[in-house]
Scaffold this motif. Structure first.
Motif, PDB file in Angstrom:
ATOM      1  N   ARG A  47      33.288  61.782  55.650  1.00 19.48           N
ATOM      2  CA  ARG A  47      33.302  62.189  57.050  1.00 19.48           C
ATOM      3  C   ARG A  47      31.897  62.139  57.635  1.00 19.48           C
ATOM      4  N   ILE A  48      31.747  61.409  58.760  1.00 23.49           N
ATOM      5  CA  ILE A  48      30.444  61.312  59.403  1.00 23.49           C
ATOM      6  C   ILE A  48      30.421  61.993  60.765  1.00 23.49           C
ATOM      7  N   LEU A  49      31.596  62.412  61.252  1.00 21.72           N
ATOM      8  CA  LEU A  49      31.655  63.125  62.528  1.00 21.72           C
ATOM      9  C   LEU A  49      32.850  64.051  62.546  1.00 21.72           C
ATOM     10  N   ASP A  50      32.628  65.284  62.977  1.00 24.12           N
ATOM     11  CA  ASP A  50      33.711  66.227  63.224  1.00 24.12           C
ATOM     12  C   ASP A  50      33.195  67.239  64.237  1.00 24.12           C
ATOM     13  N   THR A  51      33.577  67.052  65.489  1.00 24.87           N
ATOM     14  CA  THR A  51      33.055  67.919  66.546  1.00 24.87           C
ATOM     15  C   THR A  51      33.652  69.320  66.492  1.00 24.87           C
ATOM     16  N   ARG A  52      34.668  69.540  65.654  1.00 18.15           N
ATOM     17  CA  ARG A  52      35.235  70.877  65.515  1.00 18.15           C
ATOM     18  C   ARG A  52      34.284  71.808  64.773  1.00 18.15           C
ATOM     19  N   VAL A  53      33.443  71.225  63.895  1.00 18.92           N
ATOM     20  CA  VAL A  53      32.549  72.044  63.064  1.00 18.92           C
ATOM     21  C   VAL A  53      31.084  71.675  63.252  1.00 18.92           C
ATOM     22  N   GLY A  54      30.781  70.753  64.157  1.00 17.44           N
ATOM     23  CA  GLY A  54      29.397  70.385  64.392  1.00 17.44           C
ATOM     24  C   GLY A  54      28.829  69.427  63.367  1.00 17.44           C
ATOM     25  N   ASN A  55      29.697  68.655  62.708  1.00 14.87           N
ATOM     26  CA  ASN A  55      29.238  67.666  61.736  1.00 14.87           C
ATOM     27  C   ASN A  55      28.980  66.352  62.453  1.00 14.87           C
ATOM     28  N   GLY A  56      27.725  65.883  62.470  1.00 10.98           N
ATOM     29  CA  GLY A  56      27.381  64.614  63.090  1.00 10.98           C
ATOM     30  C   GLY A  56      27.145  64.675  64.582  1.00 10.98           C
ATOM     31  N   ALA A  57      27.468  65.802  65.214  1.00  7.58           N
ATOM     32  CA  ALA A  57      27.266  66.010  66.647  1.00  7.58           C
ATOM     33  C   ALA A  57      27.396  67.503  66.911  1.00  7.58           C
ATOM     34  N   PRO A  58      26.894  67.986  68.044  1.00  5.65           N
ATOM     35  CA  PRO A  58      27.053  69.412  68.346  1.00  5.65           C
ATOM     36  C   PRO A  58      28.522  69.832  68.336  1.00  5.65           C
ATOM     37  N   SER A  59      28.758  71.077  67.929  1.00  5.38           N
ATOM     38  CA  SER A  59      30.120  71.599  67.878  1.00  5.38           C
ATOM     39  C   SER A  59      30.703  71.706  69.283  1.00  5.38           C
ATOM     40  N   GLY A  60      31.957  71.338  69.415  1.00  7.34           N
ATOM     41  CA  GLY A  60      32.636  71.423  70.704  1.00  7.34           C
ATOM     42  C   GLY A  60      33.211  70.090  71.114  1.00  7.34           C
ATOM     43  N   LYS A  61      34.236  70.140  71.953  1.00  7.01           N
ATOM     44  CA  LYS A  61      34.897  68.919  72.397  1.00  7.01           C
ATOM     45  C   LYS A  61      33.948  68.046  73.219  1.00  7.01           C
ATOM     46  N   VAL A  62      34.120  66.731  73.101  1.00  4.55           N
ATOM     47  CA  VAL A  62      33.374  65.817  73.958  1.00  4.55           C
ATOM     48  C   VAL A  62      34.091  65.755  75.295  1.00  4.55           C
ATOM     49  N   GLY A  63      33.318  65.617  76.368  1.00  4.34           N
ATOM     50  CA  GLY A  63      33.879  65.697  77.703  1.00  4.34           C
ATOM     51  C   GLY A  63      34.214  64.346  78.305  1.00  4.34           C
ATOM     52  N   PRO A  64      34.637  64.337  79.577  1.00  8.66           N
ATOM     53  CA  PRO A  64      35.001  63.086  80.253  1.00  8.66           C
ATOM     54  C   PRO A  64      33.790  62.208  80.509  1.00  8.66           C
ATOM     55  N   ASP A  65      34.003  60.907  80.424  1.00  9.95           N
ATOM     56  CA  ASP A  65      32.964  59.919  80.698  1.00  9.95           C
ATOM     57  C   ASP A  65      31.716  60.172  79.847  1.00  9.95           C
ATOM     58  N   SER A  66      31.946  60.578  78.591  1.00 10.51           N
ATOM     59  CA  SER A  66      30.836  60.909  77.694  1.00 10.51           C
ATOM     60  C   SER A  66      30.731  59.897  76.569  1.00 10.51           C
ATOM     61  N   VAL A  67      29.533  59.799  75.986  1.00 11.35           N
ATOM     62  CA  VAL A  67      29.275  58.909  74.855  1.00 11.35           C
ATOM     63  C   VAL A  67      28.732  59.735  73.697  1.00 11.35           C
ATOM     64  N   THR A  68      29.362  59.607  72.550  1.00 11.20           N
ATOM     65  CA  THR A  68      28.905  60.248  71.320  1.00 11.20           C
ATOM     66  C   THR A  68      28.276  59.195  70.424  1.00 11.20           C
ATOM     67  N   ARG A  69      27.034  59.426  69.987  1.00  8.83           N
ATOM     68  CA  ARG A  69      26.294  58.447  69.195  1.00  8.83           C
ATOM     69  C   ARG A  69      26.412  58.770  67.714  1.00  8.83           C
ATOM     70  N   LEU A  70      26.707  57.755  66.909  1.00 10.43           N
ATOM     71  CA  LEU A  70      26.791  57.886  65.455  1.00 10.43           C
ATOM     72  C   LEU A  70      25.677  57.061  64.832  1.00 10.43           C
ATOM     73  N   ASP A  71      24.687  57.723  64.250  1.00  9.26           N
ATOM     74  CA  ASP A  71      23.561  57.035  63.608  1.00  9.26           C
ATOM     75  C   ASP A  71      23.938  56.769  62.152  1.00  9.26           C
ATOM     76  N   LEU A  72      24.294  55.515  61.854  1.00  3.61           N
ATOM     77  CA  LEU A  72      24.750  55.172  60.512  1.00  3.61           C
ATOM     78  C   LEU A  72      23.645  55.284  59.478  1.00  3.61           C
ATOM     79  N   ARG A  73      22.389  55.198  59.894  1.00  2.74           N
ATOM     80  CA  ARG A  73      21.281  55.289  58.941  1.00  2.74           C
ATOM     81  C   ARG A  73      21.236  56.662  58.284  1.00  2.74           C
TER      82      ARG A  73
END
Length: 421
Positions: A47-73
């Protein structure tokens, strides 16, 4: 290169309907950026992203017209430069009808979609292949509403010969073949699969494995149909403990399809159902053959990632005459010469979506000129936008064909890349 498996989504899905981005009447100029010819490296669904627990991005749902960045490095290390990744992307508890688009960081949001969902479906999952930005980052765009996003990395591609002494794997296209259908006598299991059944289904895959002892990873289209309860299904090698991941999430009565890459050996393929009873169907598409350290990968079966490009939208007449595909119809789609895909390719990787259908149905994708195989690549639902990633062989004329046996549906196809011949 393999990583340990971590806990992944095991959740329920409810039925619903969504929206799709409108398509232009022609393929957009400039959507032709392709990456280098690459070999495949599998990882074990971490798992590299789970917005329910703040893994890979801040905790919380992503909103409308939003972009979530995943840094594979962050996950693969700075010494690995991926050209593309394969991920299982899941939307959880959305507040509105929406879609998610995966694309390389640094580019504008393309007119494509990878995952379609709405509030009546608590969980929706689809496999995604996407080119990685030059900075090692992939973006996920959410159109409207708010939603939790979960991403499990299944593998990555690197430019041929750039991953140290490891040559990676190359793709071998197979003849579309149904290996298992619990509704029929195809395969070694008949009848619905009950809740908690483990290793009860060890589908025989020996007919599609190479004759030598070398390892292979199978590419399979797995379908769950006529479930009695909301549940999830996990696909894994027979003889092992059930992996804590899910390949299919569905509601009672819902038919869903997803592409699975599975390292199944002579022992066969196992499928685990979490709740209720469900019929399961497995269709073979192809395989990745390993090349051992110090050996050459060759020039065949290399993956070339492309900027996500829409090549078909029957709502607007893009790629085919405008109008729904009716019962018993076949839509021929030119896929070469568009989005950077050259002539003489073996197969394309695309996201296939059915929309505006009154009733449930399925689509079979195959090489133009071939007989229609007894397999399915997309199972769409009436009143819903339904997407499935698939790999389709390309004919000598640069075309694929999409067969709709019953009902009427609009079809949308977005190319993500291709395999060399």
């Amino acid at each position: 290169m393999r990583a340990s498996r971590t806990a992944a989504l095991a959740a329920l899905v409810l039925a619903a309907g969504t929206v799709l981005p409108a398509a232009p009447s022609a393929v957009a100029a400039g959507n032709s950026q392709t990456g280098p010819a690459s070999t495949w490296f599998s990882v074990s669904n971490y798992r590299i992203l789970d917005t329910r627990v703040g893994n890979g991005a801040p905790s919380g749902k992503v909103g409308p017209d939003s972009v979530t960045r995943l840094d594979l490095r962050k996950w693969l290390g700075t010494n690995v430069v991926p050209t593309a990744v394969v991920m299982n992307v899941t939307a959880v508890d959305p507040t509105g009808d929406s879609f998610v688009t995966a694309f390389p960081d640094g580019q504008q949001v393309p007119t494509v979609s990878n995952l379609n969902f709405d509030p009546r479906r608590q969980v929706t999952t689809n496999r995604v292949t996407v080119q990685v930005g030059a900075n090692g980052v992939v973006d996920l765009y959410n159109h409207v509403g708010s939603v939790h996003l979960v991403v499990d990395l299944q593998g990555f591609y690197t430019a041929k010969g750039t991953n140290g002494n490891y040559p990676g794997s190359t793709f071998v296209l197979g003849r579309p073949t149904r290996l298992l259908d619990t509704r029929t006598t195809i395969g070694d299991r008949q009848g619905k699969v009950g809740a908690g059944e483990q290793n009860a289904i060890a589908a025989d895959v020996s007919s599609v494995l190479p004759a030598d002892a070398g390892g292979s990873e199978l590419v399979l289209q797995v379908t769950a149909t006529e479930p009695t309860d909301a549940s999830h299904v996990t696909v894994y090698p027979a003889g092992q403990s059930v992996w804590r991941t899910s390949d299919l999430n569905f509601a009672a009565g819902q038919t869903v399809t997803n592409l699975s890459y599975i390292d199944a050996g002579r022992g066969g393929l196992a499928l685990y159902n979490n709740a209720g009873q469900v019929d399961l169907v497995v269709d073979y598409i192809g395989r990745f053959d390993y090349h051992y350290p110090g050996t050459a990968s060759g020039d065949h079966g290399l993956f070339v990632p492309a900027a996500p490009t829409r090549v078909l939208d029957t709502r607007s007449g893009l790629g085919a005459p405008a109008g729904q595909a009716g019962p018993g119809s076949t839509v021929r789609v030119k896929v070469t010469g568009l989005g950077g895909v050259p002539e003489n390719v073996t197969a394309v990787v695309l996201n296939l979506t059915g929309t505006n259908a009154a009733d449930d149905g399925h689509i079979t994708a195959y090489r133009s000129g071939d007989a229609i195989p007894s397999t399915s690549n997309l199972n769409y639902a009436g009143g819903k936008d339904t997407a499935a990633m698939t790999v389709v062989p390309v004919g000598a004329d640069g075309c694929i064909e999409l067969y709709n046996p019953h009902g009427s549906v609009d079809l949308v196809a977005d190319v993500q890349g291709y395999y060399t011949g």
